[in-house]
Design a protein around this motif. Structure first.
Motif, mmCIF file in Angstrom:
data_model
loop_
_atom_site.group_PDB
_atom_site.id
_atom_site.type_symbol
_atom_site.label_atom_id
_atom_site.label_comp_id
_atom_site.label_asym_id
_atom_site.label_seq_id
_atom_site.Cartn_x
_atom_site.Cartn_y
_atom_site.Cartn_z
ATOM 1 N N VAL A 64 -25.995 18.779 17.703
ATOM 2 C CA VAL A 64 -25.282 20.050 17.678
ATOM 3 C C VAL A 64 -26.056 21.106 18.455
ATOM 4 N N GLY A 65 -27.384 21.105 18.283
ATOM 5 C CA GLY A 65 -28.229 22.139 18.866
ATOM 6 C C GLY A 65 -28.839 22.954 17.751
ATOM 7 N N GLY A 66 -28.892 24.261 17.933
ATOM 8 C CA GLY A 66 -29.523 25.137 16.956
ATOM 9 C C GLY A 66 -28.539 25.870 16.078
ATOM 10 N N CYS A 67 -29.036 26.917 15.450
ATOM 11 C CA CYS A 67 -28.246 27.715 14.514
ATOM 12 C C CYS A 67 -27.040 28.361 15.191
ATOM 13 N N ASP A 68 -27.246 28.939 16.362
ATOM 14 C CA ASP A 68 -26.138 29.608 17.057
ATOM 15 C C ASP A 68 -25.006 28.628 17.350
ATOM 16 N N GLU A 69 -25.355 27.431 17.767
ATOM 17 C CA GLU A 69 -24.329 26.422 18.078
ATOM 18 C C GLU A 69 -23.600 25.985 16.813
ATOM 19 N N LEU A 70 -24.343 25.875 15.699
ATOM 20 C CA LEU A 70 -23.722 25.492 14.430
ATOM 21 C C LEU A 70 -22.700 26.541 14.003
ATOM 22 N N TYR A 71 -23.080 27.816 14.073
ATOM 23 C CA TYR A 71 -22.155 28.890 13.703
ATOM 24 C C TYR A 71 -20.974 28.970 14.663
ATOM 25 N N ALA A 72 -21.195 28.683 15.937
ATOM 26 C CA ALA A 72 -20.096 28.677 16.909
ATOM 27 C C ALA A 72 -19.087 27.591 16.561
ATOM 28 N N LEU A 73 -19.567 26.418 16.178
ATOM 29 C CA LEU A 73 -18.657 25.344 15.761
ATOM 30 C C LEU A 73 -17.833 25.783 14.557
ATOM 31 N N ASP A 74 -18.471 26.491 13.635
ATOM 32 C CA ASP A 74 -17.757 26.962 12.455
ATOM 33 C C ASP A 74 -16.682 27.977 12.843
ATOM 34 N N ARG A 75 -17.028 28.930 13.701
ATOM 35 C CA ARG A 75 -16.042 29.942 14.149
ATOM 36 C C ARG A 75 -14.854 29.296 14.853
ATOM 37 N N GLU A 76 -15.119 28.206 15.582
ATOM 38 C CA GLU A 76 -14.061 27.519 16.332
ATOM 39 C C GLU A 76 -13.261 26.550 15.465
ATOM 40 N N GLY A 77 -13.643 26.433 14.193
ATOM 41 C CA GLY A 77 -12.934 25.526 13.290
ATOM 42 C C GLY A 77 -13.290 24.064 13.483
ATOM 43 N N LYS A 78 -14.369 23.803 14.202
ATOM 44 C CA LYS A 78 -14.743 22.419 14.505
ATOM 45 C C LYS A 78 -15.785 21.846 13.547
ATOM 46 N N LEU A 79 -16.506 22.710 12.848
ATOM 47 C CA LEU A 79 -17.587 22.219 11.995
ATOM 48 C C LEU A 79 -17.051 21.370 10.849
ATOM 49 N N ASP A 80 -16.015 21.832 10.175
ATOM 50 C CA ASP A 80 -15.469 21.066 9.052
ATOM 51 C C ASP A 80 -15.000 19.684 9.501
ATOM 52 N N VAL A 81 -14.428 19.624 10.690
ATOM 53 C CA VAL A 81 -13.973 18.342 11.244
ATOM 54 C C VAL A 81 -15.173 17.408 11.408
ATOM 55 N N MET A 82 -16.249 17.935 11.992
ATOM 56 C CA MET A 82 -17.442 17.115 12.202
ATOM 57 C C MET A 82 -18.069 16.680 10.892
#
Length: 89
Positions: A64-82
């Protein structure tokens, strides 16, 4: 849920923020705190690339990368999918 691994270091605010988000998502993760085992730093570099900053997060086989990338995935609705073991598109 998909296996989650996070490399951290003490006193890292970004590490705390990333772990907080994962905890709010009720995601179980394995933490590799380099203060507890310094060899994990080299392991992180081998996986994420030399010069990587903390934290470094892996969800399943995806870096994923770091914290910023993790939060970006969450904002884009992709984190829950992953977190549920699917590929984010």
């Amino acid at each position: 849920m998909t296996a989650i691994e996070i490399y951290t270091r003490p006193g890292c605010g970004y590490c705390s923020a990333a772990k907080s988000l994962l905890s709010r998502k009720k995601a179980t993760f394995t933490e590799f705190d380099i203060a507890k085992n310094p060899t994990w730093r080299q392991e992180m570099y081998d996986r994420a690339g030399a010069g990587s900053t903390f934290p470094q997060i892996f969800i399943g086989t995806t870096h994923v990368g770091g914290c910023d990338e993790l939060y970006a995935l969450d904002r884009e609705g992709k984190l829950d999918v992953m977190l549920n073991g699917q590929k984010a598109s």
